[in-house]
Each structure stands twice: as C-alpha cells, then as structure tokens.
Design a protein around this motif. Structure first.
Motif, PDB file in Angstrom:
ATOM      1  N   ASP A  94       0.850  -1.187   0.000  1.00  0.00           N
ATOM      2  CA  ASP A  94       0.000   0.000   0.000  1.00  0.00           C
ATOM      3  C   ASP A  94       0.886   1.237   0.000  1.00  0.00           C
ATOM      4  OD1 ASP A  94      -2.419  -1.355   0.049  1.00  0.00           O
ATOM      5  OD2 ASP A  94      -2.421  -1.503   2.238  1.00  0.00           O
ATOM      6  N   SER A  95       0.463   2.244  -0.732  1.00  0.00           N
ATOM      7  CA  SER A  95       1.253   3.471  -0.781  1.00  0.00           C
ATOM      8  C   SER A  95       0.949   4.340   0.435  1.00  0.00           C
ATOM      9  CB  SER A  95       0.968   4.236  -2.068  1.00  0.00           C
ATOM     10  OG  SER A  95      -0.381   4.611  -2.117  1.00  0.00           O
ATOM     11  N   PRO A 101       0.223   9.098  -7.787  1.00  0.00           N
ATOM     12  CA  PRO A 101       0.414   8.038  -8.781  1.00  0.00           C
ATOM     13  C   PRO A 101       1.403   8.482  -9.865  1.00  0.00           C
ATOM     14  CG  PRO A 101      -1.907   8.286  -8.279  1.00  0.00           C
ATOM     15  CD  PRO A 101      -1.190   9.436  -7.612  1.00  0.00           C
ATOM     16  N   GLY A 102       2.302   7.587 -10.204  1.00  0.00           N
ATOM     17  CA  GLY A 102       3.316   7.880 -11.216  1.00  0.00           C
ATOM     18  C   GLY A 102       4.604   8.424 -10.634  1.00  0.00           C
ATOM     19  N   THR A 116       4.813   4.692  -7.366  1.00  0.00           N
ATOM     20  CA  THR A 116       3.420   4.680  -6.903  1.00  0.00           C
ATOM     21  C   THR A 116       2.527   4.530  -8.121  1.00  0.00           C
ATOM     22  OG1 THR A 116       3.996   6.112  -5.055  1.00  0.00           O
ATOM     23  CG2 THR A 116       1.675   5.964  -5.656  1.00  0.00           C
ATOM     24  N   MET A 117       1.635   3.535  -8.056  1.00  0.00           N
ATOM     25  CA  MET A 117       0.726   3.274  -9.163  1.00  0.00           C
ATOM     26  C   MET A 117      -0.694   3.197  -8.645  1.00  0.00           C
ATOM     27  SD  MET A 117       2.933   0.285 -11.010  1.00  0.00           S
ATOM     28  CE  MET A 117       1.835   0.134 -12.392  1.00  0.00           C
ATOM     29  N   LYS A 118      -1.606   3.641  -9.452  1.00  0.00           N
ATOM     30  CA  LYS A 118      -3.023   3.508  -9.111  1.00  0.00           C
ATOM     31  C   LYS A 118      -3.507   2.216  -9.745  1.00  0.00           C
ATOM     32  CE  LYS A 118      -7.405   5.938  -9.200  1.00  0.00           C
ATOM     33  NZ  LYS A 118      -8.081   7.170  -9.578  1.00  0.00           N
TER      34      LYS A 118
END
Length: 119
Positions: A94-95, A101-102, A116-118
């Motif tokens: 988990d971020s 994101p990105g 970090t990705m969504k």
C-alpha cells in the motif's frame, strides 16, 4: 551525436571510441564488484555510477557508431547476460497517504526504487 541529428555522425565516432574505452574499464570494474558481491560472507559493494545509466549510454553510442560498435560487444555482453539472469526483487505494498500516482523515489544507498501506481 544523437542530439545533433542528421546522418553524418563521423565526427562523433572518434569521441565515442574514447568514451567506450572508459566505459569498458568501468564495466570490468563492475564485473569484479559483481563477483565479489556473489561470494558468501562478503559485504555488498556499490557502484558509483548505476549500470542502468551505463547501459543506456552504450545504447545511444551504439546507434551513432553502427556496426563499428560490435568491437565492444565481447566486453559488454557478459555483463548484460548476468543482469538478464539476475533475480529482480519486486513487491506490491500500500502506498503512503498522499502519494502521487506515477511518482518514483530512489534510495541509492539501499539500491531500491519505488513507484506509486493507481491500481
């Protein structure tokens, strides 16, 4: 050479040869470090220049030099093969709150990179 554009890169080939002479010394050093790091009971030594940067530079130089770049392949291919065989560690977590994101963060001391990705 690439940044200038055009098809006449002859003036850059001499410089590229000189750069590759330095790169080959660095790759030889990196190969020694990799062998030492693989030995049981040794501390992991780092490299002052990440090999990803060296590889991308070699790719750009190869486009300029064309077939004359093949003279460097015997020194470069063993490293590329070892890297291709290396296990890539990846985990999904988990971020942290507020992470964009990105976004990419690097920890050069630990030799890690996070994205970090969504999902």
């Amino acid at each position: 050479g690439e940044a200038v554009g055009g098809s006449d890169h002859g003036e850059f080939v001499k410089d590229a040869n000189e750069v590759m002479a330095v790169v080959l010394k660095y790759v030889a050093y990196a190969n020694k470090v990799a062998v030492l790091n693989a030995a049981p009971g040794t501390s992991k030594a780092g490299l002052p220049i990440p090999m990803d940067d060296v590889q991308s530079s070699c790719a750009r130089i190869s486009r300029i030099m064309g077939e004359s770049f093949t003279q460097f392949l015997p020194a470069l291919l063993p490293h590329l093969l070892r890297q291709a065989k290396a296990k890539n560690d990846m985990s999904v977590t988990d971020s942290p709150a507020g992470a964009v994101p990105g976004s990419v963060t690097s920890d050069f001391e630990a030799g890690t990179q996070s994205m970090t990705m969504k999902i």
